[in-house]
Design an enzyme around this catalytic site. Structure first.
Site, PDB file in Angstrom:
ATOM      1  N   HIS A  41      13.006  48.269  16.359  1.00 26.61           N
ATOM      2  CA  HIS A  41      13.900  48.728  15.306  1.00 26.61           C
ATOM      3  C   HIS A  41      15.354  48.413  15.663  1.00 26.61           C
ATOM      4  O   HIS A  41      15.906  48.973  16.615  1.00 26.61           O
ATOM      5  CB  HIS A  41      13.706  50.238  15.139  1.00 26.61           C
ATOM      6  CG  HIS A  41      14.543  50.863  14.077  1.00 26.61           C
ATOM      7  ND1 HIS A  41      15.562  51.727  14.358  1.00 26.61           N
ATOM      8  CD2 HIS A  41      14.502  50.751  12.726  1.00 26.61           C
ATOM      9  CE1 HIS A  41      16.112  52.130  13.223  1.00 26.61           C
ATOM     10  NE2 HIS A  41      15.487  51.561  12.224  1.00 26.61           N
ATOM     11  N   ASP A  70      18.149  44.057   9.772  1.00 24.54           N
ATOM     12  CA  ASP A  70      18.684  44.550   8.498  1.00 24.54           C
ATOM     13  C   ASP A  70      19.724  43.531   8.051  1.00 24.54           C
ATOM     14  O   ASP A  70      20.519  43.044   8.862  1.00 24.54           O
ATOM     15  CB  ASP A  70      19.353  45.917   8.684  1.00 24.54           C
ATOM     16  CG  ASP A  70      18.349  47.004   9.029  1.00 24.54           C
ATOM     17  OD1 ASP A  70      17.327  47.106   8.339  1.00 24.54           O
ATOM     18  OD2 ASP A  70      18.603  47.749   9.994  1.00 24.54           O
ATOM     19  N   HIS A  83      23.041  47.127   9.850  1.00 22.92           N
ATOM     20  CA  HIS A  83      22.294  48.129   9.091  1.00 22.92           C
ATOM     21  C   HIS A  83      22.973  48.582   7.818  1.00 22.92           C
ATOM     22  O   HIS A  83      22.333  48.762   6.791  1.00 22.92           O
ATOM     23  CB  HIS A  83      22.020  49.350   9.982  1.00 22.92           C
ATOM     24  CG  HIS A  83      21.245  50.415   9.278  1.00 22.92           C
ATOM     25  ND1 HIS A  83      21.831  51.496   8.676  1.00 22.92           N
ATOM     26  CD2 HIS A  83      19.928  50.517   9.031  1.00 22.92           C
ATOM     27  CE1 HIS A  83      20.902  52.239   8.116  1.00 22.92           C
ATOM     28  NE2 HIS A  83      19.739  51.677   8.306  1.00 22.92           N
TER      29      HIS A  83
END
Ligand code: G3P
Ligand code: CA
Length: 362
Positions: A41, A70, A83
């Protein structure tokens, strides 16, 4: 029921056989079930500032199955790996370009060219003002230590593909198209731009190791039904699920932006609808459990999704942040719950090394 003594061996035999059958079935089921996917992540974000190339290289060494990106757009149309649509919680933008905030006081990536973005210094996520120096995760890499930069999607793909070549592994990418609604409002088509970039790097079909994710159901359906067929692409899609209150997606209503309502997604018809355009769901981990004060169990959502052919990849598993109120703070116990009992198909984690170690040791 009373059991006659002469029939006792018969009943014990039946009991033994049924237990052996159950044991065999469990063993076969466990053997057939692949290990859950480890999804790094934002890279190895538990150890280095999120989404930096350094964090991705460190994650790579931890042997996840996928590394997440992202994506947001710069003013000149470059896909930037970060992000938020804002720059101010992970960079020194407020110091370098103090006059470039919008009326809401935020600095938006889409207002800056790639050349300007490359002048910024990246750090661990912090909260509040740049002068306050309050780290979001106090035990992580020190704020402003060393030297990190923003990177483009192309730079990150080249890093991962390059390591796949030099090290011989096959680690996939897991890009998320951030806030299509915002980019559309700014006159930008981030979904199309992402697909163009993926195609340029060879990610055109399901032979390639990739999942493409978004919180935006309408945009995923557009990708599935319009963009990918027109571009001769067919990639597996993952529908991320948010709580409505987070404001992850906004829609125009009566001249105002309001929070998109996610409630339909976790209902039976909702999952069925998602299975018509996506290959999996990415829910917040707590959406998969029912937590009482002293016990916690799966709430059946994982099985319902899997029965429809959907993979289930919950987020986000953090060794230093995961909390299940009143139940456990211990990372191993949380992984045991989601991996061994609920049996998710993959996990987004800030600590890919710990999740990989858990899977290998169980
Ligand atoms: O994309 C899966 C997970 O990353 C969703 O949460 O907010 O970290 O992008 P977020
Ligand atoms: Ca994400």
């Amino acid at each position: 029921m009373q059991i006659n003594a002469t029939r006792l061996p018969f009943f014990l035999g039946i009991l033994l056989i049924s237990q052996l059958i159950a044991l065999y079935a469990n063993t076969v089921f466990a053997a057939q079930r692949p290990d859950p996917l480890v999804i790094a992540h934002r890279g190895a974000s538990g150890y280095l500032p999120e989404h930096t190339l350094e964090s991705k290289a460190l994650a790579y060494g931890m042997r996840p199955d996928y590394i997440e990106q992202d994506l947001v757009l710069s003013r000149d149309g470059h896909l930037i790996v970060m992000h938020d649509i804002h720059l101010d919680q992970v960079t020194d933008v407020a110091r370098i370009f103090p006059d470039r905030a919008r009326e809401d006081g935020r600095f938006y990536t889409i207002d800056f060219t790639l050349r300007e973005l490359k002048q910024l210094r990246v750090t661990e996520a912090f909260e509040g003002d740049i002068k306050a120096l309050t780290p979001k995760y106090p035990k992580r890499f020190p704020l402003w230590a060393s030297s990190f930069q923003l990177s483009t999607f192309a730079e990150e793909i080249e890093l991962i593909q390059g390591l796949n070549k030099s090290l011989g592994y096959n680690i996939g990418i897991y890009p998320e198209i951030k806030s299509p609604w915002f980019h559309h409002a700014e006159g930008q088509d981030i979904a199309r731009r992402t697909l163009e970039q993926l195609k340029a790097y060879g990610y055109t079909n399901r032979d390639k190791k990739i999942f493409l994710q978004s919180f935006d159901a309408e945009e995923l359906q557009r990708i599935k039904n319009e963009l990918m067929p027109a571009m001769d692409m067919d990639l597996p899609l993952v529908q991320l699920v948010a709580a409505t209150s987070w404001g992850e997606k906004k829609v125009r209503q009566g001249g105002h932006w309001v929070n998109y309502n996610y409630d339909w997604m976790l209902e039976a018809n909702g999952l069925e609808k998602i299975s018509g355009y996506a290959d999996g769901i990415g829910p917040w981990a707590m959406m998969l459990v029912t937590a009482e004060t002293d016990t916690i169990e799966g709430n059946g959502l994982t099985r319902r999704a899997q029965a429809l052919g959907l993979q289930v990849h919950p987020y986000t598993f953090r060794a230093d942040g995961q909390r299940i109120p009143g139940v456990t703070h211990e990372f191993g116990a949380i992984l045991a719950l989601f991996i061994s009992r609920i049996k998710v198909d993959g996990l987004f984690t800030d600590h890919p090394d710990k999740v990989r170690a858990f899977i290998e040791q169980r």
